[in-house]
Design a protein around this motif. Structure first.
Motif, PDB file in Angstrom:
ATOM      1  N   LEU A 269       0.929  -1.360   0.031  1.00 49.34           N
ATOM      2  CA  LEU A 269      -0.107  -0.156   0.063  1.00 49.34           C
ATOM      3  C   LEU A 269       0.946   1.328  -0.003  1.00 49.34           C
ATOM      4  CD1 LEU A 269      -2.852   1.211   0.036  1.00 49.34           C
ATOM      5  CD2 LEU A 269      -2.664   1.155   2.626  1.00 49.34           C
ATOM      6  N   LEU A 270       0.760   1.838  -1.301  1.00 47.29           N
ATOM      7  CA  LEU A 270       1.732   3.197  -1.310  1.00 47.29           C
ATOM      8  C   LEU A 270       1.103   4.307  -0.525  1.00 47.29           C
ATOM      9  CD1 LEU A 270       2.701   2.758  -5.152  1.00 47.29           C
ATOM     10  CD2 LEU A 270       4.026   1.745  -3.056  1.00 47.29           C
ATOM     11  N   SER A 271       2.103   5.136   0.022  1.00 49.40           N
ATOM     12  CA  SER A 271       1.518   6.402   0.545  1.00 49.40           C
ATOM     13  C   SER A 271       1.024   7.197  -0.605  1.00 49.40           C
ATOM     14  CB  SER A 271       2.763   6.941   1.155  1.00 49.40           C
ATOM     15  OG  SER A 271       2.176   8.184   1.951  1.00 49.40           O
ATOM     16  N   THR A 272      -0.378   7.897  -0.175  1.00 48.37           N
ATOM     17  CA  THR A 272      -1.123   8.764  -1.270  1.00 48.37           C
ATOM     18  C   THR A 272      -1.172  10.027  -0.541  1.00 48.37           C
ATOM     19  OG1 THR A 272      -1.830   6.783  -2.263  1.00 48.37           O
ATOM     20  CG2 THR A 272      -2.734   9.040  -2.786  1.00 48.37           C
ATOM     21  N   ARG A 273      -1.223  11.162  -1.586  1.00 48.25           N
ATOM     22  CA  ARG A 273      -1.740  12.572  -0.922  1.00 48.25           C
ATOM     23  C   ARG A 273      -2.584  12.959  -2.014  1.00 48.25           C
ATOM     24  NH1 ARG A 273       0.281  15.646   3.116  1.00 48.25           N
ATOM     25  NH2 ARG A 273      -0.230  17.862   3.059  1.00 48.25           N
ATOM     26  N   GLN A 274      -3.595  13.918  -1.313  1.00 46.25           N
ATOM     27  CA  GLN A 274      -4.424  14.568  -2.325  1.00 46.25           C
ATOM     28  C   GLN A 274      -4.062  15.897  -2.703  1.00 46.25           C
ATOM     29  OE1 GLN A 274      -7.085  12.844  -3.786  1.00 46.25           O
ATOM     30  NE2 GLN A 274      -6.221  11.129  -2.868  1.00 46.25           N
ATOM     31  N   VAL A 275      -3.954  16.394  -3.630  1.00 44.98           N
ATOM     32  CA  VAL A 275      -3.462  17.838  -4.037  1.00 44.98           C
ATOM     33  C   VAL A 275      -4.601  18.347  -4.818  1.00 44.98           C
ATOM     34  CG1 VAL A 275      -1.648  18.956  -5.532  1.00 44.98           C
ATOM     35  CG2 VAL A 275      -0.954  16.786  -3.873  1.00 44.98           C
ATOM     36  N   THR A 276      -4.675  19.733  -4.643  1.00 44.25           N
ATOM     37  CA  THR A 276      -5.588  20.770  -5.012  1.00 44.25           C
ATOM     38  C   THR A 276      -4.674  21.693  -5.775  1.00 44.25           C
ATOM     39  OG1 THR A 276      -7.480  20.110  -3.670  1.00 44.25           O
ATOM     40  CG2 THR A 276      -7.681  22.112  -5.195  1.00 44.25           C
ATOM     41  N   VAL A 277      -5.099  21.947  -7.174  1.00 45.82           N
ATOM     42  CA  VAL A 277      -4.236  22.974  -7.859  1.00 45.82           C
ATOM     43  C   VAL A 277      -5.306  23.953  -8.184  1.00 45.82           C
ATOM     44  CG1 VAL A 277      -2.886  23.758  -9.837  1.00 45.82           C
ATOM     45  CG2 VAL A 277      -2.607  21.641  -8.560  1.00 45.82           C
ATOM     46  N   THR A 278      -5.109  25.317  -7.741  1.00 44.42           N
ATOM     47  CA  THR A 278      -5.866  26.411  -8.315  1.00 44.42           C
ATOM     48  C   THR A 278      -5.714  27.072  -9.251  1.00 44.42           C
ATOM     49  OG1 THR A 278      -6.620  26.694  -5.742  1.00 44.42           O
ATOM     50  CG2 THR A 278      -7.082  28.677  -7.282  1.00 44.42           C
TER      51      THR A 278
END
Length: 512
Positions: A269-278
């Motif tokens: 299970l890979l580490s995952t991060r949510q990213v929001t670009v404005t």
């Protein structure tokens, strides 16, 4: 080991052999030599992913004492390990004759110890005294990828102006990894998810191991003010794991090792991060739809003739711009553009034969300028296809001709051309004009060949002629007539020799 001696008795008078006596002396070995290793120090590099029971290193010792005695027989054993291995690791030695092979049980963990120093002793079995020596084995554990990177933070604005692209990072993602810095087991590899249009790319900073997010394709605010992505991270080296499940008294331990999967046999299970670009809105340029228009008209249409209307649209939803339409390209300055409506009309007669017309097409470009900050422009192109009319009279290829006056048949060919295209450019019909040509000249009406009649006698004043003629061009089944004149210069040379000509000057009406 023994010593052999021979004694002989000889007669003193003649030195003859009388008696020979052999004596064998056996020398009893004592334990005066310790076993010695071939090398005092052994250095080994061992991968962390090495499986238990695999060969680690071998040591070899020899003893100069008698080999079939206790003095020449020795035993090998590990006497110390520094530092003490954790409870999931045990080194052991297997002896075969003078060779000892070092192996281990369990799992290697670089994070618990990067290096082990193993002292191996060789001790003989002497009955009175036992002699021994040691060698040092330095085992360095090379770090493997048994720890996955984990996201720890994010820096950067996380925003970008629409239509921007290049090498300016949007944001940076930080990770931590327990494996050795700088190795392929530590170096991070990032993957973007949810980027269906492939607008973004992410690279790894080789110094900090951070993930650096960039825009690969320009973004459009009108398609959405935010882009939601997820980023996962793994290492360049394949992941592996090792875990001790049991320690039986005999043989190797019960160990589960995997490569590329977890101990349960699943992908890690890979580490995952949510990213929001404005996406920040900026003034979009006006656009024409379509950008190229075509219109077909006859040449010579009246001034003020309506051609086409160009209307621009604004993609900005937050603020509606108004446009000003201006002419950009109009090489012969023959059209006008309404600044408010984009309506295009003629200001001059359109001539298909103009040098600015290429392949019957005259091209005009129009730009729309919005009132945004900063002002932006869009360009539209109008291709005006001009239909030909019969608006050009035939013209002579040459206005001055030379003829030879001789005893033989004499003629000259008059040729004409027309700038118009078919069917307005021919065929032509030629006709001589005036009473003074009768009996002297004759013309072929179809091809313009003029004949000098040889049965007429000429005086010097007859040597220059202005021949008036008409050319008729067929137009819509009707002949249009062009009246013109040509100068014919004569030279009176007999015997069919025409090497010399008198030149006629139309301005002075004389020969030279």
């Amino acid at each position: 080991m023994g010593l052999q001696l021979t004694f002989e008795a000889r007669d003193t008078s003649n030195n003859a052999l009388d008696t020979r006596l052999g004596v064998e002396v056996e020398i009893l070995d004592i334990n005066d030599n310790p076993p010695v290793f071939q090398s005092n120090t052994y250095t080994i590099n061992l991968k962390e992913s090495t499986s238990q029971g695999d060969f680690v290193t071998a040591v070899v010792a020899t003893d100069k004492d008698q080999s079939n005695t206790n003095n020449g027989t020795f035993d090998l054993k590990i006497v110390s390990i520094t530092p003490t291995p954790p409870d999931n690791l045990e080194f052991f030695l297997e002896q075969s004759g003078p060779t000892g092979i070092i192996k281990f049980k369990g799992c290697l963990e670089h994070e618990k110890s990067k290096k082990y120093t193993i002292l191996v002793e060789a001790k003989d079995r002497g009955e009175v005294v036992q002699l021994s020596s040691t060698c040092t084995n330095i085992i360095t554990i090379e770090d493997g990828n048994n720890h996955l990177p984990v996201f720890t933070g994010q820096t950067g604005a996380g925003s970008i102006k629409e239509r921007d692209r290049g090498d300016v990072p949007i944001l940076r993602l930080q990770v931590s990894d327990q494996d050795t810095k700088g190795t392929v087991a530590w170096k991070a590899k990032y993957t973007i998810h949810g980027d269906k249009d492939q607008n973004f790319r992410i690279t790894t900073d080789p110094d900090t191991n951070e993930g650096v997010l960039f825009v690969e394709k320009p973004l459009d605010y009108e398609d959405g003010s935010q882009r939601n992505l997820s980023v996962s991270v793994e290492n360049e080296a394949p992941y592996f794991s090792c875990k001790v499940k049991g320690r039986p008294a005999m043989g190797l331990w019960n160990v589960v090792t995997t490569g590329g999967v977890t101990l349960t046999g699943e992908q890690p299970l890979l580490s995952t991060r949510q990213v929001t670009v404005t996406v920040e809105d900026i003034n979009d340029p006006p656009i024409f739809t379509p950008t190229i228009k075509n219109v077909t008209v006859e040449e010579n249409v009246e001034v003020g003739w309506y051609l086409e209307t160009f209307t621009a649209i604004d993609l900005d939803r937050n603020h509606a711009n108004t446009f000003k339409y201006v002419k950009e390209k109009d090489p012969s300055d023959c059209v006008a553009v309404d600044t408010k409506t984009g309506k295009i009309t003629t200001t001059k007669i359109l001539d298909r034969e103009s040098p600015y017309v290429k392949n019957n097409v005259y091209q005009v470009t129009v730009i729309a300028i919005d009132d945004g900050q900063p002002p932006m422009t869009g360009t539209g192109t109008l291709n005006i296809h001009l239909k030909d009319q019969n608006d050009n009279l035939p013209e002579l290829e040459m206005a001055t001709m030379d003829m030879c006056l001789s005893d033989e048949h004499t003629e000259v060919n008059i040729t004409a051309y027309d700038l118009d295209e078919e069917p307005y450019s021919g065929p032509f019909y030629f006709q001589l004009q005036g009473d003074d040509v009768k009996g002297k000249w004759r013309i072929d009406p179809d091809n313009g060949v003029v004949f000098l009649l040889i049965n007429v006698s000429y005086t010097l004043s007859d040597l220059s002629f202005i021949i008036r003629y008409s050319i008729w061009a067929l137009f819509l089944s009707t002949y249009l007539q062009l009246k013109s004149e040509i100068y014919i210069h004569l030279s009176q040379i007999h015997l069919n020799s025409c090497s010399q000509f008198l030149q006629f000057n139309p301005s002075t009406n004389s020969l030279s």
